[in-house]
Motif scaffolding. Structure first.
Motif, PDB file in Angstrom:
ATOM      1  N   CYS A  40      -5.925  41.097  22.287  1.00 17.17           N
ATOM      2  CA  CYS A  40      -5.083  42.608  22.877  1.00 17.17           C
ATOM      3  C   CYS A  40      -4.664  42.737  21.462  1.00 17.17           C
ATOM      4  N   ASP A  42      -1.819  44.198  20.332  1.00 13.54           N
ATOM      5  CA  ASP A  42       0.088  44.226  20.453  1.00 13.54           C
ATOM      6  C   ASP A  42       0.234  43.101  20.936  1.00 13.54           C
ATOM      7  N   TYR A  43      -0.455  41.713  20.998  1.00 13.40           N
ATOM      8  CA  TYR A  43       0.183  40.645  21.380  1.00 13.40           C
ATOM      9  C   TYR A  43      -0.435  39.710  20.954  1.00 13.40           C
ATOM     10  N   HIS A  51       2.639  38.596  29.950  1.00 14.83           N
ATOM     11  CA  HIS A  51       1.622  39.318  30.569  1.00 14.83           C
ATOM     12  C   HIS A  51       1.022  38.877  31.825  1.00 14.83           C
ATOM     13  N   ASP A  74       6.179  50.086  34.507  1.00 15.26           N
ATOM     14  CA  ASP A  74       4.627  50.115  33.792  1.00 15.26           C
ATOM     15  C   ASP A  74       4.574  48.526  33.130  1.00 15.26           C
ATOM     16  N   SER A  76       3.173  48.414  30.136  1.00 16.86           N
ATOM     17  CA  SER A  76       2.648  49.188  28.860  1.00 16.86           C
ATOM     18  C   SER A  76       3.964  49.616  27.980  1.00 16.86           C
ATOM     19  N   SER A  77       5.856  49.288  29.461  1.00 15.94           N
ATOM     20  CA  SER A  77       7.020  49.978  28.665  1.00 15.94           C
ATOM     21  C   SER A  77       7.959  48.808  27.492  1.00 15.94           C
ATOM     22  N   LEU A  79       7.119  45.270  25.702  1.00 14.40           N
ATOM     23  CA  LEU A  79       6.690  44.309  25.545  1.00 14.40           C
ATOM     24  C   LEU A  79       6.938  43.269  25.870  1.00 14.40           C
ATOM     25  N   THR A 173      -6.348  53.799  31.632  1.00 12.80           N
ATOM     26  CA  THR A 173      -5.281  53.259  30.427  1.00 12.80           C
ATOM     27  C   THR A 173      -5.917  51.558  30.977  1.00 12.80           C
TER      28      THR A 173
END
Length: 203
Positions: A40, A42-43, A51, A74, A76-77, A79, A173
């Protein structure tokens, strides 16, 4: 997947094998890999673990129809991240998730997750798929073997196949664009590719 809620309780997907597998993978993650990369983009590993913890709580509440901040936010709002007690809290959250979805009532009616209105059966399938795909992410990021529960993998494959068949504008998404993979590839490799991941990914 809409027929899942109509099946006898014995035929409902059991989250237990997959939640236990993900818990074992998490337990084996050494502290020095928490900042390492994952499939992932961004992770880091710590964010992926955060997550997984967050989705476990959110989908447990969705199964209970306990709607509120955990189901309405959400993912994704912000991290995600782990707290200092994550090694104790994550296994408990995974175990609770499995227990909630053993109740046939979880698979019926309407609910919400990630701020999205869903039927119970769709929410259950999405939650189980999250465990399968993010289990692969975690195993691959930390150099562990990964053999998901066959029944869970089949549920995941049905979901990602249906999603990949939709036009790009309708996919939402949840997944990235499918990655090409050979037709004879193992089922797990096809699931990973259909979810938008490169099956050959390594840290």
């Amino acid at each position: 997947m809409s027929d899942i809620a109509e099946n006898p309780a014995d035929d409902l997907p059991d989250f237990g094998p997959q939640t236990r597998l993900v818990a074992r993978l998490a337990e084996a993650v050494p502290d020095d890999l928490l900042e390492g990369p994952t499939p992932c983009p961004d992770y880091a590993v710590r964010h992926l673990l955060g997550h997984i913890a967050g989705l476990s709580t959110a989908f447990a509440d969705a199964g209970r129809k306990r709607l509120g901040p955990t189901t309405d936010t959400d993912p994704s709002s912000a991290l995600p991240d782990v707290g200092p007690d994550w090694r104790e809290e994550l296994p408990r959250a995974l175990e609770e998730l499995a227990e909630v979805w053993r109740d046939p009532a979880a698979w019926t009616g309407g609910t919400r997750a990630g701020g999205v209105e869903l039927t119970g059966d769709v929410a259950g399938v999405i939650a189980l798929n999250e465990l399968v795909v993010h289990g692969w992410d975690l195993a691959r990021a930390t150099g562990q073997e990964y053999a998901p529960d066959a029944a869970s993998l089949a549920v995941s494959h049905a979901l990602v196949s249906a999603t990949a068949a939709e036009p790009p504008h309708a996919r939402g998404t949840l997944f990235g664009p499918p990655v090409p993979v050979r037709d004879e590839a193992p089922l797990l490799e096809r699931v990973v590719a259909l979810s938008g991941r490169e099956p050959s990914w390594r840290p």
